[in-house]
Design an enzyme around this catalytic site. Structure first.
Site, PDB file in Angstrom:
ATOM      1  N   GLU A 182       0.843  -1.182   0.000  1.00 38.60           N
ATOM      2  CA  GLU A 182       0.000   0.000   0.000  1.00 38.60           C
ATOM      3  C   GLU A 182       0.891   1.249   0.000  1.00 38.60           C
ATOM      4  OE1 GLU A 182      -3.445   1.598   3.111  1.00 38.60           O
ATOM      5  OE2 GLU A 182      -1.805   0.347   3.858  1.00 38.60           O
ATOM      6  N   LYS A 222      -9.486   1.227  -1.920  1.00 36.97           N
ATOM      7  CA  LYS A 222      -9.635   0.678  -0.569  1.00 36.97           C
ATOM      8  C   LYS A 222     -11.043   0.923  -0.028  1.00 36.97           C
ATOM      9  CE  LYS A 222      -7.181   0.695   3.887  1.00 36.97           C
ATOM     10  NZ  LYS A 222      -6.092   1.353   4.658  1.00 36.97           N
ATOM     11  N   CYS A 241      -4.550  -3.551   3.397  1.00 37.63           N
ATOM     12  CA  CYS A 241      -4.258  -3.318   4.811  1.00 37.63           C
ATOM     13  C   CYS A 241      -5.435  -3.622   5.744  1.00 37.63           C
ATOM     14  CB  CYS A 241      -3.758  -1.884   4.974  1.00 37.63           C
ATOM     15  SG  CYS A 241      -2.784  -1.599   6.473  1.00 37.63           S
TER      16      CYS A 241
END
Length: 266
Positions: free
Chosen positions: A40, A118, A156
């Site tokens: 990321e 995300k 994440c």
């Protein structure tokens, strides 16, 4: 197929980060890898998400993404990396004060295979990622194919949401790529490993969890097999690891534990 985990120490110098990515791609291509996976925020990272992340955002046909595509084509290797994407006119409400935290999957010919914005933003541990990052307007699973296997994209904090991993597996993913900058803290390294193994076991998939290094993140990138065994783990320094994935291992794990068939909840 062969995959390379690329653990970076990205910073605020975009040119340096892109050069590091190119160096790692060259190394992975030399080792015969089909796909290299970066963390990321590969192209711009610092210890706190702030206004600069918005300022650095570009469209997916901008210079940063174009450089990544050219690097993939130069070395003939598929690339997954995290970047900052500027919202476009087709994103509903255009928000100039927030960017997307986006993963791009680029083919070995330099073409864009997929992009994933995300879904779950990290508003934890005193962080407010959502102050400068906009979540995906439509929380849809994103997969792509490479080297005869199907990969699902996660970023994440997404790792803490098992339903996303299940949806990706149901969509055909045989491996989950969890590109991260996992924030340090009490028990965070243990949680990172436990969650990666759990997502693999629950879904009968490989999990390639790739993180930034300290001090921004924790390092400890790892590849977990579909039965939950950690096949390889890096330490805390910038490094790569190249390993082989087998669709047969996925089939074997799902044959032993056909949870997808036994699942009864909506």
């Amino acid at each position: 197929m062969r995959i390379t985990l690329a653990q970076l120490d990205s910073g605020t110098d975009v040119g340096r980060n892109l050069d590091l990515i190119a160096d790692y791609c060259a190394r992975a291509a030399y080792e015969g890898s089909d796909l290299i996976v970066f963390p990321e925020y590969s192209t711009y990272e610092k210890s706190r998400v702030d206004r600069s992340f918005v300022d650095m955002a570009e469209p997916l046909d901008g210079p940063v993404a174009s450089t990544l595509c050219a690097t993939a084509a130069r070395y003939g290797i598929a690339v997954v990396a995290g970047l900052l994407e500027a919202p476009g006119d087709g994103d509903g409400t255009k928000e100039p004060d927030r960017a997307f935290n986006t993963l791009v999957a680029i083919g070995p010919d330099g073409s864009l295979l997929a992009s994933y914005r995300k879904i779950h933003l990290f508003d934890c541990q005193g962080f407010r990622e959502s102050e400068y990052i906009r979540p995906a307007p439509e929380p849809l699973p994103v997969t792509f194919s490479c080297g005869g296997m199907t990969f699902g994209l996660m970023t994440c904090y997404d790792l803490r949401f098992p339903e996303l991993a299940r949806i990706l597996a149901d969509a055909g993913a045989e491996a989950l790529l969890v590109c991260s900058s996992w924030v340090p803290g009490t028990a965070k390294t243990e949680q990172w490993a436990t969650l990666a193994k759990a997502r693999a076991i629950e879904n009968g998939v490989y999990v390639a969890a790739v993180s930034q290094t300290p001090p921004v993140s924790i390092g400890y990138s790892m590849l977990v097999d579909p039965l939950g065994t950690v096949l390889h783990s890096l330490d805390t320094e910038p490094a790569t690891a190249t390993l082989d994935l087998s669709p047969d291992a996925v089939l074997a794990a799902r044959d032993q534990f056909p949870t997808w068939r036994h699942h009864r909840l909506p």
